[in-house]
Design an enzyme around this catalytic site. Structure first.
Site, short mmCIF file in Angstrom:
data_model
loop_
_atom_site.label_atom_id
_atom_site.label_comp_id
_atom_site.label_asym_id
_atom_site.label_seq_id
_atom_site.Cartn_x
_atom_site.Cartn_y
_atom_site.Cartn_z
N ASP A 63 -15.51 -1.63 8.45
CA ASP A 63 -16.29 -1.94 7.26
C ASP A 63 -17.33 -3.01 7.58
OD1 ASP A 63 -14.70 -0.17 5.89
OD2 ASP A 63 -13.32 -1.69 5.16
N SER B 238 -6.59 -2.23 1.66
CA SER B 238 -6.88 -1.58 0.37
C SER B 238 -7.38 -2.56 -0.70
CB SER B 238 -5.64 -0.84 -0.15
OG SER B 238 -5.35 0.27 0.66
N ASN C 216 -9.86 -0.97 10.10
CA ASN C 216 -8.71 -0.25 9.53
C ASN C 216 -8.23 0.74 10.58
OD1 ASN C 216 -8.76 -0.88 6.37
ND2 ASN C 216 -10.85 -0.74 7.13
N GLY D 39 -7.10 5.32 4.67
CA GLY D 39 -6.63 6.27 3.66
C GLY D 39 -7.08 7.69 3.94
N GLU E 195 0.81 -1.22 0.00
CA GLU E 195 0.00 0.00 0.00
C GLU E 195 0.85 1.27 0.00
OE1 GLU E 195 -3.67 -0.27 2.56
OE2 GLU E 195 -2.57 -1.99 3.35
N TYR F 46 -9.81 3.56 -5.55
CA TYR F 46 -8.84 4.61 -5.79
C TYR F 46 -8.86 5.24 -7.18
CZ TYR F 46 -6.98 2.87 -1.41
OH TYR F 46 -6.85 2.48 -0.11
N ARG G 294 -11.54 3.02 11.04
CA ARG G 294 -12.73 2.77 10.23
C ARG G 294 -13.10 1.31 10.35
NH1 ARG G 294 -11.05 3.05 4.88
NH2 ARG G 294 -11.87 0.97 4.51
N GLU H 85 -13.96 -5.89 8.50
CA GLU H 85 -12.60 -5.63 8.98
C GLU H 85 -12.51 -4.28 9.66
OE1 GLU H 85 -9.54 -4.25 5.93
OE2 GLU H 85 -10.86 -5.47 4.68
#
Length: 302
Positions: free
Chosen positions: A254, A148, A269, A273, A23, A213, A252, A267
């Protein structure tokens, strides 16, 4: 917001970005955005493209803003070094970072706590692909230690499962997970509070690297379309999942929501990002925080 004196008291801040994970490029974009925001706020911030031999250079700084995504920066290794150096840093500590990065151990913890997460199994070799069919198709095949959406495949047959395993195995340990057919959401966490929920919508078969992205066809819905009660329930679930792994500061979670309205944790994070496509800044904006205020809030999180 901190006063000018409080900002000065932060001292010299290293914005760690880059690194050596898969990443790296995303991290460099995130780091440049964070650095620019801190400079606009009057912070004595300096960008550092961090490498394995970079610890000595950190002795010049008073604190660290970690924007290194993936292994080496988001998995507890860097956090352990910073603890030894007694350098204050943003985000989760050693345990929260390590558990958040390791999808398999994170899910084992959630299973033990009774938190809802799709069934899964480790794929230790290509021979395990046949066994994974017992989870039911379609499946998500993913590296256990990457973020990612790198190396992830949605598979609908044994042949695709084996191909997905080979693609994911390039990044280390591999797992297969039940595919949840439904809507995808994400919940940003800032200083122990859940920000407004974002619903993700993509024409891709799932929210993959391209959709995250590069694609201009991905839609982000905030308000999420959930009822007030549903949104609050999802925020509470996200906070429980985040805190259960020992995560702190910001991050974060998800979540997938199936056709029956059931929410499933995917998951955590711990260093999300911070690019122009990123979700935490979107959620912060919906909560009334502009990007610069968000970045400063993360730096000043206790």
């Amino acid at each position: 917001m901190p006063t000018a004196e409080e900002i000065k008291a932060l001292g010299r801040v290293a914005v760690l970005m880059g690194g050596w994970s898969a990443e790296r490029e995303v991290s460099l974009h995130s780091g440049e955005a964070v650095l620019a925001a801190l400079l606009r706020s009057g912070v004595d911030a300096h960008g550092v493209d961090f490498q394995r031999d970079g610890l000595q250079a950190l002795l010049e700084f008073d604190r660290v803003f970690v924007v290194m995504h993936g292994r080496g920066g988001e998995d507890g290794q860097l956090q352990g070094a910073l603890e030894i150096m007694q350098l204050p840093y943003t985000g989760s500590g050693i345990l929260g970072s390590a558990l958040g990065m390791d999808k398999q151990r994170c899910k084992q913890l959630w299973n033990g706590l009774g938190l809802p997460t799709p069934r899964w199994m480790a794929l230790n070799s290509k021979d395990d692909c046949q066994l994974a069919l017992a989870l039911g198709l379609p499946l998500m095949v993913k590296p256990a230690l990457e973020g990612s959406s790198i190396g992830i495949s949605k598979v609908t047959s044994l042949t695709e499962l084996r191909e997905g395993y080979a693609a994911a195995a390039q990044f280390g340990a591999v797992m297969a997970e039940q595919f949840v057919d439904g809507k995808e959401y994400t919940v940003a966490i800032l200083n122990a509070e859940a920000l407004p929920v974002i619903r993700l919508q993509t024409p891709h078969s799932f929210y993959d690297y391209e959709a995250k992205y590069h694609s201009q066809s991905t839609s982000y819905h905030c308000p999420s379309g959930l009822s007030r009660e549903e949104e609050q329930d999802m925020q509470l679930l996200a906070l429980s999942a985040f805190e259960s792994v020992g995560a702190r500061g910001w991050g974060r979670v998800d979540i997938m929501c199936d056709g029956d309205g059931g929410s499933w944790l995917i998951e955590v994070n711990t260093v999300p990002g911070m690019t122009d496509h990123s979700l935490v800044p979107m959620a912060a904006k919906a909560a009334g925080l502009d990007f610069d205020t968000l970045v400063l809030s993360i730096l000043c999180c206790k």
